[in-house]
Design a protein around this motif. Structure first.
Motif, mmCIF file in Angstrom:
data_model
loop_
_atom_site.group_PDB
_atom_site.id
_atom_site.type_symbol
_atom_site.label_atom_id
_atom_site.label_comp_id
_atom_site.label_asym_id
_atom_site.label_seq_id
_atom_site.Cartn_x
_atom_site.Cartn_y
_atom_site.Cartn_z
ATOM 1 N N VAL A 68 28.259 51.458 1.610
ATOM 2 C CA VAL A 68 28.027 51.395 3.058
ATOM 3 C C VAL A 68 29.096 50.570 3.762
ATOM 4 O O VAL A 68 29.623 50.960 4.808
ATOM 5 N N ASN A 69 29.443 49.416 3.191
ATOM 6 C CA ASN A 69 30.435 48.552 3.824
ATOM 7 C C ASN A 69 31.825 49.186 3.810
ATOM 8 O O ASN A 69 32.585 49.069 4.779
ATOM 9 N N ALA A 70 32.161 49.863 2.716
ATOM 10 C CA ALA A 70 33.458 50.549 2.662
ATOM 11 C C ALA A 70 33.509 51.685 3.677
ATOM 12 O O ALA A 70 34.534 51.906 4.337
ATOM 13 N N ARG A 71 32.393 52.387 3.830
ATOM 14 C CA ARG A 71 32.338 53.477 4.803
ATOM 15 C C ARG A 71 32.511 52.941 6.222
ATOM 16 O O ARG A 71 33.239 53.502 7.034
ATOM 17 N N ALA A 72 31.828 51.838 6.512
ATOM 18 C CA ALA A 72 31.934 51.239 7.844
ATOM 19 C C ALA A 72 33.350 50.743 8.113
ATOM 20 O O ALA A 72 33.878 50.907 9.224
ATOM 21 N N ALA A 73 33.966 50.137 7.098
ATOM 22 C CA ALA A 73 35.332 49.642 7.273
ATOM 23 C C ALA A 73 36.300 50.796 7.512
ATOM 24 O O ALA A 73 37.222 50.701 8.338
ATOM 25 N N ARG A 74 36.089 51.890 6.805
ATOM 26 C CA ARG A 74 36.965 53.051 6.968
ATOM 27 C C ARG A 74 36.816 53.646 8.372
ATOM 28 O O ARG A 74 37.811 53.986 9.024
ATOM 29 N N ARG A 75 35.588 53.727 8.857
ATOM 30 C CA ARG A 75 35.367 54.277 10.191
ATOM 31 C C ARG A 75 35.912 53.346 11.258
ATOM 32 O O ARG A 75 36.437 53.809 12.281
ATOM 33 N N ALA A 76 35.807 52.037 11.029
ATOM 34 C CA ALA A 76 36.368 51.083 11.987
ATOM 35 C C ALA A 76 37.884 51.212 12.049
ATOM 36 O O ALA A 76 38.484 51.141 13.134
ATOM 37 N N ALA A 77 38.512 51.417 10.886
ATOM 38 C CA ALA A 77 39.967 51.587 10.855
ATOM 39 C C ALA A 77 40.374 52.864 11.586
ATOM 40 O O ALA A 77 41.369 52.891 12.317
ATOM 41 N N GLU A 78 39.588 53.927 11.402
ATOM 42 C CA GLU A 78 39.877 55.184 12.090
ATOM 43 C C GLU A 78 39.717 55.019 13.603
ATOM 44 O O GLU A 78 40.505 55.560 14.377
ATOM 45 N N LYS A 79 38.723 54.240 13.991
ATOM 46 C CA LYS A 79 38.502 53.997 15.411
ATOM 47 C C LYS A 79 39.647 53.188 16.012
ATOM 48 O O LYS A 79 40.125 53.484 17.114
ATOM 49 N N ARG A 80 40.101 52.167 15.271
ATOM 50 C CA ARG A 80 41.224 51.361 15.764
ATOM 51 C C ARG A 80 42.481 52.209 15.895
ATOM 52 O O ARG A 80 43.250 52.072 16.855
ATOM 53 N N GLN A 81 42.696 53.096 14.939
ATOM 54 C CA GLN A 81 43.867 53.967 14.982
ATOM 55 C C GLN A 81 43.809 54.897 16.192
ATOM 56 O O GLN A 81 44.811 55.122 16.869
ATOM 57 N N LYS A 82 42.620 55.404 16.475
ATOM 58 C CA LYS A 82 42.461 56.284 17.632
ATOM 59 C C LYS A 82 42.719 55.519 18.921
ATOM 60 O O LYS A 82 43.381 56.018 19.837
ATOM 61 N N HIS A 83 42.184 54.293 18.989
ATOM 62 C CA HIS A 83 42.402 53.494 20.191
ATOM 63 C C HIS A 83 43.883 53.173 20.386
ATOM 64 O O HIS A 83 44.390 53.168 21.504
ATOM 65 N N ALA A 84 44.557 52.899 19.283
ATOM 66 C CA ALA A 84 45.972 52.565 19.380
ATOM 67 C C ALA A 84 46.795 53.749 19.873
ATOM 68 O O ALA A 84 47.785 53.583 20.587
ATOM 69 N N SER A 85 46.369 54.951 19.513
ATOM 70 C CA SER A 85 47.140 56.142 19.876
ATOM 71 C C SER A 85 47.096 56.443 21.370
ATOM 72 O O SER A 85 47.994 57.068 21.907
ATOM 73 N N ASP A 86 46.044 55.990 22.043
ATOM 74 C CA ASP A 86 45.971 56.223 23.500
ATOM 75 C C ASP A 86 45.698 54.919 24.236
ATOM 76 O O ASP A 86 44.886 54.863 25.147
ATOM 77 N N ARG A 87 46.385 53.871 23.803
ATOM 78 C CA ARG A 87 46.150 52.547 24.378
ATOM 79 C C ARG A 87 46.428 52.507 25.877
ATOM 80 O O ARG A 87 45.738 51.838 26.640
ATOM 81 N N SER A 88 47.455 53.191 26.313
ATOM 82 C CA SER A 88 47.772 53.153 27.742
ATOM 83 C C SER A 88 46.620 53.725 28.565
ATOM 84 O O SER A 88 46.283 53.212 29.632
#
Length: 499
Positions: free
Chosen positions: A179-199
């Protein structure tokens, strides 16, 4: 064919949907390929655990003073069961997002995930019984440990001579790791998405909670003019930062009511745990209340709650439903739930000849009746995602009805979080105090000297009383649904367009 057999035939029928699911869901929640042939091989009706398949009577062994299992046999059974669960649960976990994003409606039914969850609950009971047999044999002891998001049982070597020959590493519970690895992976994916459209994010989040920067209520700005200005500034900055984060709009806002909400059904469930794929619904309470129009004149009055100081007031149509648990679950007991709710699962075994209890996930009529009520008007719950997650994996037709836009969900938790100034974060409650107990007390629905009862109907009642009072205050003050960012219409969370 008896009633029990007819009721369980859907578990076999559910496998007919595997072709639809396999075409749309090749990977599980951990992005691992799903072996759908293995899924098809599972005996969902009779049990998927190793001991069940080998016809080992674990319940008799649990009750025996000398279980007839060797340490290696017990180890092998537990290892096999844990491996099955670790393989199956990520499949169940992925089904919700796959079903809800199936916009072409290639998957017609949600009965396969419900069937897998049905089998998984019994598997979890078998795992728990095997662990307790190991304790009785002196092979290990069990402690509960919190590991980030999950509390898991941890086995430690026992006192018997055989304990030294049992390797515990491969029969430890891996739930927290998964569960914790899954949550960490989804958080990383979310951060990556946010970074891609930060502006774009910066532009959209320029206001604290909404376009134009308006807030849902004013907390005040504070002052830092004292002699200890540096220290107070640090405190103020911490609180300002905390409030800024707290004020941001998020996914919970979808569950907020609109200004035209009126007739609703409040509901609360009590369960034997928190994971809907592992535990059982044992208590359901629901009642109705009108937020705007008068209480129906022909509705029976004078309902008596368990708590004698509760007054029915505007509530009507009160109902409570009690359900049982399988014999293995009852034999294990559940001290946590007993202490929280007063419900002793040891008295709710459906296997007892004199038992009046039935299993909710084996009772189609109860599921149909509940679904019909959930569809008739918005239903309200506090932290509604909890009820929603259990209904998805327990109520036949609920997932299909929800996806079709026939169900609207309102949640009083974001009402507390968004519109109740008393819920704001502080050092004692860094995420705000939004429990039902705290919300009901702030809204005058529960006396300060009393506590939330943790029974379905009683908790439903104080929730609806609090909601109606809160909406009345917000309307008078032009806030909440009547504020600049409020919703027109009924509001709440639903899929698609409602006509």
């Amino acid at each position: 064919m008896n009633e029990s057999t007819m009721n369980l035939s859907w578990l076999d029928d559910a496998k007919q949907d595997i072709e639809q699911w396999s075409a749309s869901m090749p990977n599980d929640a951990d992005n691992q390929p799903i072996d759908w042939r293995w899924v098809s091989s599972l005996d969902l009706r009779n049990g998927i655990g190793a001991a069940t398949r080998q016809h080992v009577d674990l319940l008799a062994m649990l009750r025996s003073s000398s279980p007839q299992l060797s340490a290696p046999q017990l180890h092998a059974l537990l290892k096999d069961d844990l491996a099955i669960r670790d393989r199956l649960e990520p499949v169940i976990a992925q089904c919700n997002s796959t079903f809800m994003t199936d916009f072409d409606r290639l998957i017609a039914s949600y009965r396969l995930p419900r069937a897998l969850a049905y089998a998984n609950r019994r598997l979890c009971d078998e795992i728990a019984v095997l662990r307790q047999i190991g304790v009785a044999m002196g092979l290990w002891t069990i402690t509960e440990e919190r590991r980030e998001r999950v509390t898991v049982p941890v086995l430690q070597s026992g006192s018997s001579a055989a304990a030294g020959g049992v390797v515990l590493d491969d029969i430890q519970d891996c739930t927290a790791d998964i569960v914790n690895a899954r949550a960490a992976r989804r958080a990383a994916e979310k951060r990556q998405k946010h970074a891609s459209d930060r502006s774009v994010s910066r532009a959209n989040l320029g206001g604290v909670t909404s376009p134009g920067g308006s807030t849902l209520f004013d907390y005040g700005s504070g002052s830092t003019g004292s002699a200890n200005g540096t220290q107070e500034n640090a405190v103020d900055q911490k609180q300002t930062s905390r409030l800024s984060e707290y004020r941001k709009s998020d996914w919970r806002d979808a569950y907020l009511p609109g200004r035209d909400v009126d007739n609703v059904m409040g509901i609360d469930i009590e369960t034997t745990g928190t994971d809907p794929a592992r535990v059982y619904i044992i208590d359901v309470g629901f009642e109705y209340m009108n937020m705007i129009s008068p209480r129906p004149a022909d509705a029976p009055a004078g309902y008596q709650y368990e708590q004698g100081y509760y007054e029915a007031g505007d509530a009507y149509g009160q109902s409570r439903l009690a359900f049982g648990v399988p014999a293995e679950n009852a034999a294990l007991g559940n001290p946590l739930i007993l202490n929280l709710t007063g419900i002793d699962v040891r008295t709710r075994s459906v296997a007892e000849a004199a038992s009046s209890f039935r299993l909710f996930d084996e009772w189609p009529a109860a599921q149909i009746g509940l679904l019909q009520r959930l569809e008739q008007q918005p239903y309200v719950a506090h932290n509604a995602r909890f009820e929603h997650s259990f209904f998805m994996l327990n109520v036949a037709g609920y997932a299909e009805s929800y996806r079709a836009g026939k169900i609207t969900i309102i949640d009083t938790l974001p009402m507390s979080r968004r519109w109740d100034e008393g819920s704001i974060p502080d050092d004692e409650h860094p995420y705000g105090n939004n429990t039902l107990d705290a919300y009901a007390k702030r809204q005058g629905a529960l006396d300060e000297s009393k506590s939330e009862r943790h029974l379905g109907l009683e908790d439903t009642h104080i929730m609806l009383v609090a909601m109606k009072h809160h909406l009345g205050v917000l309307r008078a003050e032009g806030r909440g649904p009547w504020g600049v960012d409020g919703k027109f219409g009924i509001g709440g969370k639903h899929c698609g367009r409602r006509r």
